[in-house]
Each structure stands twice: as structure tokens, then as C-alpha cells.
Write an enzyme that holds these catalytic residues in place. Sequence first.
Site, short mmCIF file in Angstrom:
data_model
loop_
_atom_site.label_atom_id
_atom_site.label_comp_id
_atom_site.label_asym_id
_atom_site.label_seq_id
_atom_site.Cartn_x
_atom_site.Cartn_y
_atom_site.Cartn_z
N LYS A 108 0.81 -1.22 0.00
CA LYS A 108 0.00 0.00 0.00
C LYS A 108 0.85 1.26 0.00
CE LYS A 108 -4.09 -2.25 1.73
NZ LYS A 108 -3.66 -3.63 2.04
C1 LIG Z 1 -4.30 -4.72 1.54
C2 LIG Z 1 -3.51 -5.96 1.41
C3 LIG Z 1 -3.89 -6.98 0.55
C4 LIG Z 1 -5.19 -6.93 -0.25
O1 LIG Z 1 -5.19 -5.90 -1.20
P1 LIG Z 1 -6.59 -5.40 -1.82
O2 LIG Z 1 -6.26 -4.24 -2.65
O3 LIG Z 1 -7.45 -5.06 -0.65
O4 LIG Z 1 -7.13 -6.54 -2.58
C5 LIG Z 1 -3.07 -8.07 0.43
N1 LIG Z 1 -1.93 -8.17 1.15
C6 LIG Z 1 -1.53 -7.21 1.99
C7 LIG Z 1 -0.28 -7.41 2.76
C8 LIG Z 1 -2.29 -6.07 2.14
O5 LIG Z 1 -1.89 -5.12 2.98
#
Ligand SMILES: *Cc1c(COP(=O)(O)O)cnc(C)c1O
Length: 459
Positions: A108
Site C-alpha cells: 500500500k
Molecule cells: C491490503 C492488502 C492486501 C489486499 O489488497 P486489496 O487491494 O485489498 O485486494 C493483500 N496483502 C496485503 C499485505 C495487504 O496489505
Amino acid sequence: MRYISIRGRTEPMGFSHAVLAGLAPDGGLLIPEHVPDVSARLARWKRLDYTTLAEEIFRLYADIPASDVKPMIRDAYSSFDTGEVAPVIPVGGIHVLELFHGPTLAFKDVALQWLGRLFEYIVRQWGARLNILAATSGDTGSAAIYGVRGRRNINIFVMHPYRRVSPIQEKQMTSVLDPNVFNIAVQGTFDDCQAIMKSIFRDLDFKLRYSLGAVNSVNWARVLAQMVYYFYAGLRVLEHSGASQVRFAVPTGNFGDILAGYYAARMGLPIGKLILATNENDILARFFNTGEYRRSEVVRTLSPAMDIQVASNFERYLYYRLGEDPAHVRELMERFDRTGEIRVPLRAGTVDPLFVSRSADRAAILDTIRRYYEMHGCLLDPHTAVGVFVAEQFQAVDQPMICLATAHPAKFPEAVFEAVGRDIARHPVVDALRGKPTRCEVLPAEEQAIRDYITSHAC
Ligand SMILES: *Cc1c(COP(=O)(O)O)cnc(C)c1O
């Protein structure tokens, strides 16, 4: 580029408006009016470094002068611990796309380091202020907080489900003491947090009065930022392998990450399959296998950032799948809100030939972490392990497999310890959290309590 609501009841708006608004006034998600075809540019793009590629992709979608875009993107990715931003590492028969080199060690950061700077830029241009409201199942919160901490005329309110994020995730969020950062632990699930957030955003008076903005994956800028690594990794792996298509395996919760891959495919990146991997919260896996989208209870797993049932970005996909018909999207989503289930008819036995999907249970996650450590010396975090486990079931000789590694294993040391029996998932960023002071407000899962808190702490 102008942005439209998938529910079709909002006037088109410019990029900066769409970024600040998060959701459209009609409650729909915002999408670009059209998706540019970049096929003719791919030969050139494959030679670009990460930030230059990001600038090119960004400029297709944003009405911000190139001379302003460039320093923003360079600055955002200078916070990463590798100049490559998103390295692609061959491991066994797959390619691991490492997306965890940012300050909070999760994918993210790729979007949110940039979005924080973008917000600050827009707010400065407009002489405005911004109160960001976010709901997090773990990693969004810390990444968003690190993206906007200390930025001018921006406050951030982050709701996380009380005691339902990992201790490290909680500490990463609550140890940021900048005066513009407000952590709220909500006594409920992530879906409760998300429902409260959506409901507050639907109150347009409140939203306007406090200039509320969103950093959740409903924000278009996040999807946009995430497209970059699909192109970056996809073009590199295509070049090295000589293949004509690649596959991406994506551990999925809110459908935000994989949606960026879907846009990349629509833009012309030759993606053979998008492999949607879920944990036991498998509403999306069931959907892509049967056409039925049916809510059930959220269960807690080893991959908490994916412990989600109602995926907020799913509607964007649905819009395209339903032939870009806002009335149909509206009707289905209203039915879903009412009954908790909808159905999309299959075509030739599939919801969408681009997608395949499976889920991974606890035993599969632990086994995958152990195997990759023992066979390849590669330590996977439990989210990445979900993707890798499902990827193994969809290998094709002529299409290289790129697995998105969404977090550094040191964020989830308990799962790694359980899998390999040793305490080896370490990172200096995590070690440094120990003993840091924290600040957080615990509130009931009630919209009014959250509103009151925002009202008294907004900038
Ligand atoms: C947020 C997250 C996901 C999932 O991503 P989405 O965009 O919600 O599908 C997978 N792995 C990690 C480590 C995350 O932080």
C-alpha cells in the site's frame, strides 16, 4: 481525462476533484471516462525505470502539469529502500514482485506515499484543507498515516477494528504521534469500519462541512499508482522470457490491487490470466467460479489484511462486466445491500475468461511459507503465500507467473514462526517499533461516535 460515477448520477469531474472526493456524490465509485489503449507505447515503456514509467502512466489520467508530477513522484519513491521501487525476483518457477520496500513494508505504500503528496499538492493549489477518513484492516492505515503525517492542512482519521489487526500493524499506526494523525480503534469488524465510513461519506453536508477525503482503495489515485508495477514487472518479465503473455497472481481483499491489473490488461498489457487468490474469506473466489456474489461472515485468518467480505472496489469491475451500464450496476448493488447476494450470468461457463480464482486455507498458507523457505530460502509473508499457493495451481508453460508479494514477512512474524519453527522474520523497521509510545482512541462501532470524534478534531 474526466471521471464519471459508475452509478451514473454525478456530473463528470476532473482528476483533482475525483482524488479529493474519493466517492462520487451519488455514492458510486469514480472511474475514468475512457481507458486509454497504450499497446503502441509498450515497446518504449519496457526500457523505462520505475518512476519515469509512473510519470507516463500518471499523465494519461491526470490533468496536472508534467513539471509538477515529476518531483512529486520522485519524492514519493525516494522513501523506498530500493531505487528499483518494485524489484522482480525469480524464485523457483515463479517471479516474485516485491512491493514491500516502502516505509510500512506493505504494497500500500506504493500508492499512499504518492497519494499523500498528491493531496498536499491539490490542497495547496486550491487553498483548501482536508480531513481524511479511512477504514483499515491493517496495512492501509499505517501506509496512509505514513503518507500524510506532518503534511500541511491535512488531518487523518483512521479506523481499525479493535484487536483485529496484528500487534505490529497496530503499533505501526498508533506510534505515529504527529498532531495531524488520529487513530480510532472501533469495537467491531473491518466491515463495520467500512460501513461507517461509507455512510459518513454519503452524508454530503457533513462531507462538505469537514472537507472529508478518502485514502481507501476506493480512491482512484491508488488504483492508478498500482497500475505502474503491473506494467513495470510485466514488461520486464515478457522481455526476459520472450513469452507473449504473462500471468499475475494477486492476494486479494478489497479488490483494489487486482483491479489495477485489470485496468493494465484493458490498456493493452498482454496479461493471459489474472489469478485472484483469497484466504477463507472467499466471496470473490466463489464469485469468479460461479457468478454468485454472496456475503457471509468474516473469519479471522493468518492474512488479516484480506479478512474482508464486501470488497469495496468490486463495483468498479462489475461496471465493466455489466457492459458499462450504470442503471444495471445501481440495481444490482441495491439488491446486494438488501439481500446480501447477487448473481451475474456466466458466459461460456465463466464469469470472465481473464480471471481464475481459488482460496487458500490456514494449512496451505503455512505449508507454502515452509516450502519456499526450505526449498528456495525465500521467506513469504502469509498474504503473499496465499497468492503463491493459488498461483501454483494455474501455472502455464508459455506464460510466466508473476506473484505479487504484498508485505514483508517481518510484519507477520507469528505466522512465519508457526510455519518454519524459527524466529527469522525480522526487519529493522519493525524492531524499531518496540517501546515506542502510542496514541489511540477506542470507540464503539457506532456512526455517531465516529462523527462526534471527527467534529471535535477536524482541521
Ligand atoms: C491490503 C492488502 C492486501 C489486499 O489488497 P486489496 O487491494 O485489498 O485486494 C493483500 N496483502 C496485503 C499485505 C495487504 O496489505
